[in-house]
Write a protein that holds these residues in place. Sequence first.
Motif, short mmCIF file in Angstrom:
data_model
loop_
_atom_site.label_atom_id
_atom_site.label_comp_id
_atom_site.label_asym_id
_atom_site.label_seq_id
_atom_site.Cartn_x
_atom_site.Cartn_y
_atom_site.Cartn_z
N LYS A 98 0.85 -1.19 0.00
CA LYS A 98 0.00 0.00 0.00
C LYS A 98 0.89 1.24 0.00
N ILE A 99 0.74 2.09 -1.03
CA ILE A 99 1.59 3.27 -1.14
C ILE A 99 0.78 4.56 -1.23
N MET A 100 -0.57 4.45 -1.22
CA MET A 100 -1.43 5.62 -1.37
C MET A 100 -2.66 5.50 -0.49
N ASP A 101 -3.44 6.58 -0.48
CA ASP A 101 -4.74 6.57 0.20
C ASP A 101 -5.59 5.42 -0.35
N GLU A 102 -6.32 4.75 0.54
CA GLU A 102 -7.09 3.57 0.14
C GLU A 102 -8.22 3.90 -0.84
N GLY A 151 -5.27 1.84 -3.12
CA GLY A 151 -3.99 2.37 -2.66
C GLY A 151 -2.83 1.41 -2.73
N VAL A 177 2.79 10.54 -5.91
CA VAL A 177 2.61 9.51 -4.88
C VAL A 177 2.21 10.17 -3.55
N ILE A 178 2.92 11.23 -3.17
CA ILE A 178 2.56 11.97 -1.96
C ILE A 178 1.20 12.62 -2.13
N ASN A 231 -1.54 10.41 -1.47
CA ASN A 231 -1.66 10.05 -0.04
C ASN A 231 -2.42 11.11 0.73
N ASN A 232 -2.59 12.29 0.11
CA ASN A 232 -3.21 13.42 0.80
C ASN A 232 -4.60 13.74 0.26
#
Length: 447
Positions: A269-273, A307, A401-402, A405-406
């Motif tokens: 998992k590398i991002m918001d779900e 994610g 990617v960041i 995540n936001n």
Amino acid sequence: MAIFSKEEAKKILEKVIAYSKADACEVNLNGTNGGNIRYARNSVSTAGENSDVTLVVQSNFGKKSGVATINEFDEASLEKVVRRSEELAKLAPENPEFMDPLPQQTYGESKTYFESTAKITPEYRAQAAANSINPAIAKDVTSAGYLEDNYSFASMMNTKGLFAYNQSTGVNFTVTMRSNDGTGSGWVTRSSNDVSKLDTAEASKIAIDKALQSRNAKAIEPGKYTVILEPAASAELIRNMLFAMNARQADEGRSFLSKKGGGSKIGEKIMDERVTIYTDPYNLDVPASPWSGDGQARKKMDIIKNGTVANMFYDRYWASQKNVASVPFPGNAIMEGGNASLEDLIKDTKKGILVTRFWYIRPVDPQTQLYTGLTRDATFFVENGKVKHPVKNFRFNESPVIMLNNVETLGKQVRVDVDGGPGGGASFLIPYMKLRDFTFTSLSDAV
């Protein structure tokens, strides 16, 4: 002239294959009929049509390859191009990563062709431009736009029995509107396989309104802001990320998906779900060719699922080295969104920046997917659920990617066509996005 039917293309390809004396031979036959119209300063500057068809022959002796092209299709010319490719193959060094041609594949039917687009006329293009120019003149705004359409076919055949054929159409429209005092700018892009979905007047009105609303922008301090990104703004960053999801780069430690100590982040998992991105060549909004450039069949497939990295792209050679199935590069990408409109996202924002688009995007660090670029063509300050005033453009430093995540809210999807990648470009469905902590590093005086 440039569009061959499936039967016509197959007949030519069979002739070429019959001339081959190589260990293996692969032939591509592609053609396009296209047209365009360009305008600037509220006046048409150029317009034209083009028609072309090209035959590409690749011959192989062992791991040695030679390629020759031609656009003549009489018997002598067909034999000549085959012999030339064979001569070049015999002179070439061996390719240690050469893969034998594929046997016949099974392809589905993708709705990439629309007769409405194939029958676009010069008169249609002229009216489409007029529907953009005349409203601009009425609002004392200067327009500059470009409309391009194409009707094409692609086909291939090899000595292993593979045959593939696909027809497609497409139309792309982009317009910039500038206020005549030079302080405001608006921009819109529209793309579709079906020209009946294109309304240049509707698109131009949005650009005109933005040009007028963005006049006399105010400078505010750069920093981390909540942002509302229109799909055209986020599409390039997401494109860059997806095009970098090559399994070999990850396995060799050259990618943002490389794992410390070796291997890749597939399954992590590398991002918001809430982030799910997949490819589907049969999607009706962004249809793509059912086969990739080397003849592999495309299918619906998750790329990022809730994610988590679900799949990466494996060319045939690297797949053979890793003992896995090859995964061809996709022709489209669909990012799941929600029901919120742009207006809904604005209403739900206490303080933030509304971005029409980014441009001049350049890589800073490929292994973190960090990019820098600039906002352009109407950037606004949002406060207490309303657009308060235009702001001067920013330079940003951010990673998709960041960014993903936001996520705060994902809205409705919009089609955006992007350039680049192994296929030369792709169609994306991207939602409006509201994101927190987006990094703006400095101001730009450009409009």
